[in-house]
Design a protein around this motif. Structure first.
Motif, PDB file in Angstrom:
ATOM      1  N   LEU A 135       0.819  -1.214   0.000  1.00 59.63           N
ATOM      2  CA  LEU A 135       0.000   0.000   0.000  1.00 59.63           C
ATOM      3  C   LEU A 135       0.850   1.260   0.000  1.00 59.63           C
ATOM      4  N   LEU A 136       1.921   1.296   0.722  1.00 62.20           N
ATOM      5  CA  LEU A 136       2.798   2.465   0.765  1.00 62.20           C
ATOM      6  C   LEU A 136       3.451   2.694  -0.593  1.00 62.20           C
ATOM      7  N   ASP A 137       3.876   1.634  -1.263  1.00 59.89           N
ATOM      8  CA  ASP A 137       4.478   1.781  -2.587  1.00 59.89           C
ATOM      9  C   ASP A 137       3.454   2.305  -3.582  1.00 59.89           C
ATOM     10  N   GLU A 138       2.206   1.844  -3.516  1.00 54.34           N
ATOM     11  CA  GLU A 138       1.166   2.288  -4.440  1.00 54.34           C
ATOM     12  C   GLU A 138       0.814   3.752  -4.198  1.00 54.34           C
ATOM     13  N   GLN A 139       0.844   4.249  -2.948  1.00 56.26           N
ATOM     14  CA  GLN A 139       0.546   5.646  -2.621  1.00 56.26           C
ATOM     15  C   GLN A 139       1.582   6.573  -3.244  1.00 56.26           C
ATOM     16  N   ALA A 140       2.846   6.217  -3.221  1.00 61.55           N
ATOM     17  CA  ALA A 140       3.901   7.052  -3.807  1.00 61.55           C
ATOM     18  C   ALA A 140       3.726   7.151  -5.316  1.00 61.55           C
ATOM     19  N   ALA A 141       3.338   6.064  -5.988  1.00 62.21           N
ATOM     20  CA  ALA A 141       3.134   6.084  -7.430  1.00 62.21           C
ATOM     21  C   ALA A 141       1.958   6.980  -7.811  1.00 62.21           C
ATOM     22  N   LEU A 142       0.872   7.007  -7.051  1.00 63.29           N
ATOM     23  CA  LEU A 142      -0.289   7.848  -7.341  1.00 63.29           C
ATOM     24  C   LEU A 142       0.066   9.335  -7.205  1.00 63.29           C
ATOM     25  N   ASP A 143       0.859   9.679  -6.229  1.00 64.31           N
ATOM     26  CA  ASP A 143       1.238  11.097  -6.064  1.00 64.31           C
ATOM     27  C   ASP A 143       2.050  11.565  -7.270  1.00 64.31           C
ATOM     28  N   ALA A 144       2.898  10.753  -7.851  1.00 61.13           N
ATOM     29  CA  ALA A 144       3.718  11.150  -8.991  1.00 61.13           C
ATOM     30  C   ALA A 144       2.880  11.338 -10.251  1.00 61.13           C
ATOM     31  N   ALA A 145       1.708  10.686 -10.413  1.00 56.88           N
ATOM     32  CA  ALA A 145       0.859  10.760 -11.625  1.00 56.88           C
ATOM     33  C   ALA A 145      -0.277  11.763 -11.475  1.00 56.88           C
ATOM     34  N   GLY A 146      -0.254  12.722 -10.567  1.00 57.08           N
ATOM     35  CA  GLY A 146      -1.352  13.663 -10.331  1.00 57.08           C
ATOM     36  C   GLY A 146      -1.553  14.627 -11.485  1.00 57.08           C
ATOM     37  N   ALA A 147      -0.464  15.230 -12.121  1.00 57.35           N
ATOM     38  CA  ALA A 147      -0.596  16.194 -13.216  1.00 57.35           C
ATOM     39  C   ALA A 147      -1.236  15.551 -14.430  1.00 57.35           C
ATOM     40  N   GLN A 148      -0.843  14.350 -14.761  1.00 58.30           N
ATOM     41  CA  GLN A 148      -1.448  13.651 -15.905  1.00 58.30           C
ATOM     42  C   GLN A 148      -2.946  13.439 -15.678  1.00 58.30           C
ATOM     43  N   HIS A 149      -3.332  13.193 -14.448  1.00 51.52           N
ATOM     44  CA  HIS A 149      -4.758  12.991 -14.158  1.00 51.52           C
ATOM     45  C   HIS A 149      -5.560  14.248 -14.431  1.00 51.52           C
ATOM     46  N   THR A 150      -5.033  15.424 -14.082  1.00 50.57           N
ATOM     47  CA  THR A 150      -5.750  16.705 -14.283  1.00 50.57           C
ATOM     48  C   THR A 150      -5.949  16.952 -15.769  1.00 50.57           C
ATOM     49  N   GLU A 151      -4.929  16.726 -16.601  1.00 52.42           N
ATOM     50  CA  GLU A 151      -5.034  16.937 -18.059  1.00 52.42           C
ATOM     51  C   GLU A 151      -6.066  15.985 -18.658  1.00 52.42           C
ATOM     52  N   ALA A 152      -6.124  14.779 -18.194  1.00 56.89           N
ATOM     53  CA  ALA A 152      -7.102  13.809 -18.725  1.00 56.89           C
ATOM     54  C   ALA A 152      -8.531  14.223 -18.380  1.00 56.89           C
ATOM     55  N   VAL A 153      -8.727  14.873 -17.252  1.00 59.22           N
ATOM     56  CA  VAL A 153     -10.078  15.320 -16.875  1.00 59.22           C
ATOM     57  C   VAL A 153     -10.565  16.384 -17.847  1.00 59.22           C
ATOM     58  N   VAL A 154      -9.678  17.364 -18.265  1.00 58.75           N
ATOM     59  CA  VAL A 154     -10.061  18.424 -19.214  1.00 58.75           C
ATOM     60  C   VAL A 154     -10.416  17.818 -20.569  1.00 58.75           C
ATOM     61  N   LEU A 155      -9.590  16.911 -21.088  1.00 56.83           N
ATOM     62  CA  LEU A 155      -9.870  16.268 -22.379  1.00 56.83           C
ATOM     63  C   LEU A 155     -11.201  15.499 -22.356  1.00 56.83           C
ATOM     64  N   LEU A 156     -11.489  14.904 -21.245  1.00 52.90           N
ATOM     65  CA  LEU A 156     -12.750  14.146 -21.152  1.00 52.90           C
ATOM     66  C   LEU A 156     -13.956  15.052 -21.238  1.00 52.90           C
ATOM     67  N   GLU A 157     -13.925  16.252 -20.607  1.00 51.10           N
ATOM     68  CA  GLU A 157     -15.068  17.164 -20.648  1.00 51.10           C
ATOM     69  C   GLU A 157     -15.281  17.680 -22.068  1.00 51.10           C
ATOM     70  N   ARG A 158     -14.220  18.065 -22.855  1.00 49.43           N
ATOM     71  CA  ARG A 158     -14.334  18.600 -24.209  1.00 49.43           C
ATOM     72  C   ARG A 158     -14.884  17.524 -25.163  1.00 49.43           C
ATOM     73  N   ALA A 159     -14.433  16.293 -24.980  1.00 51.22           N
ATOM     74  CA  ALA A 159     -14.908  15.203 -25.860  1.00 51.22           C
ATOM     75  C   ALA A 159     -16.377  14.903 -25.615  1.00 51.22           C
ATOM     76  N   ARG A 160     -16.839  14.991 -24.390  1.00 50.51           N
ATOM     77  CA  ARG A 160     -18.257  14.737 -24.099  1.00 50.51           C
ATOM     78  C   ARG A 160     -19.145  15.802 -24.751  1.00 50.51           C
ATOM     79  N   SER A 161     -18.705  17.136 -24.803  1.00 49.12           N
ATOM     80  CA  SER A 161     -19.494  18.197 -25.458  1.00 49.12           C
ATOM     81  C   SER A 161     -19.581  17.951 -26.961  1.00 49.12           C
ATOM     82  N   ALA A 162     -18.453  17.597 -27.591  1.00 50.01           N
ATOM     83  CA  ALA A 162     -18.462  17.311 -29.033  1.00 50.01           C
ATOM     84  C   ALA A 162     -19.351  16.122 -29.345  1.00 50.01           C
TER      85      ALA A 162
END
Length: 1016
Positions: free
Chosen positions: A303-330
């Motif tokens: 669990l501790l190893d998995e928590q460190a990996a999630l913190d490193a991938a936070g910026a990529q998650h934010t960008e994916a959220v924006v792309l998902l909203e634009r694709a749903r409108s189109a």
């Protein structure tokens, strides 16, 4: 039992109905049943036995002899017997089973046997006794007759009908054959069956002892194997199964001792297994706790190893959220974009269709559209519809004429075929008229031939009867010739027999005279000085007579008498045959009259020729009748065919006129409808093409206008949706569109990241993980090894204990089998001893049976002694005290076994026992007769002292000399004096002179026999 009357019909040689009154013929107590050999004397005795018991007297004879071969098919075979016993008078009427001719059709059918028995009035045998219901079932009648008579069929035949031949065989038989006859008469089969049953019980007891011993040996071997005993114990146990079963107690003691040892071993091993199982449970519990702690430590680190990996991938998650909203409108405006594209494509397609329809339309329609370029679209469409409707109306008006034009060829062909059929019918009618003109003359000729053949065939029965009469006459002439030849031979044989008989009588008389003349010398030859003279009584014999040369001995006289008797018998038979043949020749000549064989043969040939002609005429009658019928049938068919052809010709002529008129009308109407075209079909095709082109052009123009309006509507809807979703134009919306798989992947990635963050947080907050010390650790391999060692030790201890338990249980079950088998062996020895001893006693093989006689033989020997005693009472008298029968336990020469049924004839002249087979013919007869009478007395006593009122004694009297015959008749007279009626069966002439009352049986010339009752 007294026989009263008997009536028989179609039985044996008696074809007609005959009645025997036993009361009348037996009034004097003695009567003779007389007749030549084969005439039917034995049949009367068979009829009595059959009426009572349903079978003939002799066991070897077949019941098929009952049905008379001389009886007509419709004559019933029956025996009707009335007899009296102590309980009343009974009447029984019985019919045998035989094959009779069918009443309908050919062949035979089985006539079943039947019986009817009832009590009758004492004074009127034909009247039923009131309240006496007749018995009609075969089995019930048999039981009732045995009850009222008191004798079985075998006893009846041995007491009422004394079969001399069978008792002569009994006298000379070996003991084994006597055994069978005595057993049959006295019914001692029960002792034979008892003896056999005891032998079977002994064998069963021996088999049971042996089976018990084998079972005990098998059970002991099973115990040795189950308990895994050593060789010493196995050898000791096998030695205890002794032949007499005396070692079973020692065997059971040894078994109990070994069972105790096995139980102790099993208990010790079970304690050790329980201790090992306790240690295994403790080790398993420690392993379970160590495994759980190690699992928690491993989970916290993950669990501790998995928590460190999630913190490193936070910026990529934010960008994916924006792309998902634009694709749903189109994706929301995607359907409107697609609708505009489809509407534009529809407009282009509709414009192409209009251009293609103009190119394919007739010039008149294309010019109509080209001239209206400045006219509104609605007006162009109205002009096109008007042109199309005019063309449709003109083409529809031509539909009926087009059909008429198409049928012209069929109408013309139909008219031609009708005219051809009319010509054919006219030819057929002419041919029928020519054929029918010859039928009347042919019919008259056939009728004349049929009448002539019928007249010839009508006299066939008369010629057939005449032929049958002449054939019978010819056969009678042949038979007469044979009878005359037989008569000549019979006359010669009678003369020869008469000469021989006269010589035999003269020789016997000469020898008797010579013997009487030489009696003095014969008596003197046996006298010694001092012996008293049998004539004068003097003791001195000074001048004894001497035997003359050629002295006649008693044997010479007896031989002369035998020769004379045989010659007289041959003479009587020759006279009977000559008389019968004389009667048959006379009857044949009277039947033939004055006709000669040649006359009969000539008349027969002539009649047969006439009959053959009549039979040929009968065949012609059938043939000619068939030909006349066929002629009339053919004529009627041809007349009917001509009539039908005439009617069809009349109908066809009218039809031709109608067809020609209709064809002219159709041709005129088609010519008018062509209107300058080659055919009406061509004109209608032009009109229909105009209709089709106008319709296609109207549809294309309408579709083009509708597509342009639809495109404008879709474009307006798209502009409103783009403004609502914040897209600058349609191009921007198209750029934001992604595929369905890509959109799904974006949604999964965003959702998976959020879920993983929540899962890690919840895992680290779990109480078990949060409670672990930071430096927690476990030595899991050491704990696993300790649990493995404890488990293996527990398994091994449990296996040893289980094997010991199984060995103890198997040995216990095997020991129970040993106990059961030992008890069975002891019981078999206790039960088999008495049976073996009794079986040896009954079979004559045991040490307790000194004489070696079986039980059945012993019983028969006691009965045989009674028979011999009863026979000797008469034998001493008949033999003038010379012979006496004795029974012996010694073996006979003809037997290899000790039967107890050996017999000797003691000759009191020599005081020496003789073999019964050494007796002469006459001696055998009266000794056999005494045995038969003795047997009758014993059987009567055995049956309860029943009254044997009527008795038959069979043939054999011809072998006796006059003196012995007198002695035998005297003994039979004693039976008569005791109230019995004795019937003597014989053809000896001396008995005819001695016995006045008799039943005479005589064969008739035509084959069957008849009888008459002569009673004084």
């Amino acid at each position: 039992m007294h026989l009263r009357t008997m009536t028989l019909q179609a039985i044996g040689p008696f074809a007609r109905q005959h009645t025997v009154d036993f009361e009348a013929v037996g009034a004097s107590g003695l009567f003779l049943l007389d007749g030549p050999t084969g005439s039917g004397k034995s049949t009367l005795i068979d009829a009595v036995v059959f009426a009572l018991y349903g079978k003939v007297a002799s066991a070897e004879a077949s019941d098929d002899r009952l049905r008379s071969a001389y009886a007509e098919d419709d004559v019933e075979s029956f025996v009707d017997l009335t007899f009296e016993v102590g309980s009343g008078i009974y009447r029984v009427r019985r019919t045998p089973a035989y094959d009779r001719a069918k009443k309908r059709g050919t062949g035979t059918v089985k006539q079943q046997a039947s019986v009817r028995m009832w009590r009758v009035q004492p004074d009127d045998p034909t009247g039923d006794l009131p309240g006496s219901e007749p018995i009609t079932r075969l089995d019930e009648a048999g039981l009732e007759i045995e009850r009222v008579v008191g004798l079985t069929r075998t006893q009846f035949v041995q007491t009422i009908v004394l079969p001399q031949g069978e008792f002569a065989r009994f006298l000379r038989a070996n003991p084994e054959d006597r055994r069978g006859l005595l057993q049959k008469i006295f019914g001692t089969e029960v002792y034979e069956r008892m003896q056999q049953r005891l032998a079977e019980m002994r064998a069963e007891a021996n088999r049971e002892i042996e089976a018990s011993r084998v079972a005990l040996t098998s059970a002991t071997a099973h115990l040795v194997g189950a308990a895994q005993l050593g060789e010493d114990d196995a050898e000791a146990m096998s030695g205890f199964t002794a032949a007499d079963g005396s070692g079973t107690h020692a065997l059971l003691a040894l078994v109990s001792e070994r069972m105790a040892d096995l139980a102790a071993d099993a208990a010790s091993l079970r304690v050790a297994a329980d201790e090992a199982e306790t240690l295994r449970v403790t080790s398993a519990r420690a392993l379970e706790e160590a495994t759980a702690t190690q699992r928690l430590i491993t989970r916290r680190r993950s669990l501790l190893d998995e928590q460190a990996a999630l913190d490193a991938a936070g910026a990529q998650h934010t960008e994916a959220v924006v792309l998902l909203e634009r694709a749903r409108s189109a994706a929301a405006v995607r359907p409107l974009l697609q609708g505009v594209d489809r509407a534009a494509a529809d407009v282009a397609t509709a414009r192409k269709t209009v251009r293609a329809a103009l190119d394919a339309a007739p010039e008149s329609l294309a010019a109509l559209v080209a001239e209206a370029t400045d006219v509104p679209g609605a007006t162009v469409l109205a002009r096109l519809r008007t042109a199309r409707e005019d063309a449709v109306r003109d083409a529809a008006a031509l539909d009926r004429v087009v059909g008429l034009e198409a049928s012209l060829n069929d109408e013309r062909r139909t008219l031609r075929e009708a005219r051809d059929l009319a010509d054919t019918l006219r030819d057929e009618i002419s041919a029928d008229d020519a054929w029918l003109s010859t039928r009347a003359a042919l019919r008259t000729a056939l009728a004349d031939e049929l009448a002539a053949a019928t007249a010839r065939a009508a006299v066939a029965p008369e010629h057939g009867r005449r032929e049958e009469e002449l054939e019978h006459a010819a056969a009678a002439h042949v038979n007469l010739t044979a009878l005359v030849s037989d008569l000549d031979q019979a006359a010669a044989a009678r003369a020869s027999a008469a000469s021989t008989a006269a010589e035999a009588v003269a020789r016997e008389a000469t020898l008797r005279t010579a013997r009487i003349a030489g009696l003095a010398g014969e008596l003197a030859a046996d006298l010694a000085d001092g012996d008293p003279c049998p004539v004068c009584g003097a003791a001195e014999h000074p001048a004894k007579a001497s035997l003359a040369a050629g002295h006649v001995s008693p044997g010479d006289v007896a031989e002369a008498e035998r020769v004379r008797t045989a010659a007289e018998d041959r003479l009587a038979r020759a006279r009977d045959r000559h008389a019968r043949l004389t009667e048959r020749v006379q009857a044949a000549r009277e039947a033939l009259g004055d006709s000669t064989p040649d006359e009969v043969a000539a008349a027969l040939r002539s009649t047969r020729a006439l009959l053959a002609d009549c039979r040929a005429a009968a065949a012609d009658v059938q043939r000619l009748s068939d030909e006349v019928a066929a002629h009339d049938e053919a004529t009627a068919r041809r007349q009917a065919a001509r009539q039908e052809a005439s009617e069809r010709l009349a109908d066809q002529s009218g039809r031709i006129e109608v067809l020609a008129q209709a064809l002219g009308t159709i041709e005129a109407e088609v010519t008018v409808a062509c209107a300058g075209f080659p055919t009406v079909v061509a004109r209608q095709s032009v009109l229909l093409a105009l209709v089709s082109a106008a319709g296609e052009l109207l549809a294309a123009l309408t579709d083009r206008d509708d597509a342009e309006r639809h495109l404008a509507d879709r474009a307006a809807e798209l502009d409103a949706a783009l403004a609502e979703r914040d897209f600058a134009d349609a191009q921007a919306a198209r750029a934001a569109l992604v595929g369905a798989a890509e959109l799904a992947e974006l949604e999964r990635t965003v959702s998976a990241y959020a879920a993983a963050v929540e899962r890690v947080r919840a895992g680290l907050a779990d109480d078990e993980i949060a409670g672990l010390a930071a430096d927690a650790a476990v030595d899991l391999p050491a704990v696993v090894e300790a649990e493995r060692v404890a488990r293996e030790q527990a398994t091994a201890a449990e296996g040893r204990a289980r094997v010991a338990d199984q060995r103890r249980d198997a040995a216990t079950a095997a020991a129970a089998g040993v106990h059961s088998a030992a008890e069975r062996l002891s019981a078999a020895w206790r039960a088999g001893g008495p049976v073996t001893r009794l079986a040896g006693l009954a079979s004559g093989t045991g040490g307790d049976n000194g004489k070696g006689l079986s039980l059945a033989t012993y019983v028969l020997a006691r009965r045989f002694e009674d028979v011999v005693a009863a026979a000797n009472e008469r034998l001493l008298t008949m033999s003038d005290g010379r012979y006496e029968l004795t029974r012996s336990d010694q073996k006979e020469d003809v037997s290899s076994r000790r039967t107890g049924l050996s017999m000797r004839v003691v000759d009191h002249r020599t005081q020496q026992p003789r073999d019964p087979r050494t007796l002469s013919g006459g001696e055998s007869f009266y000794v056999s007769l005494c045995l038969a009478l003795g047997m009758a007395d014993v059987v009567t006593a055995e049956a309860g002292g029943i009254d044997l009122g009527t008795l038959f004694v069979d043939e054999g009297f011809g072998t006796l000399d006059p003196h012995t015959l007198d002695q035998v008749l005297a003994e039979l007279g004693k039976l008569r004096a005791g109230g019995r009626v004795v019937g003597v069966v014989s053809h000896v002439d001396t008995l005819k002179q001695t016995i006045a009352d008799r039943i005479e049986v005589r064969p008739l010339p035509e084959g069957p026999s008849t009888l008459r009752v002569l009673a004084s």
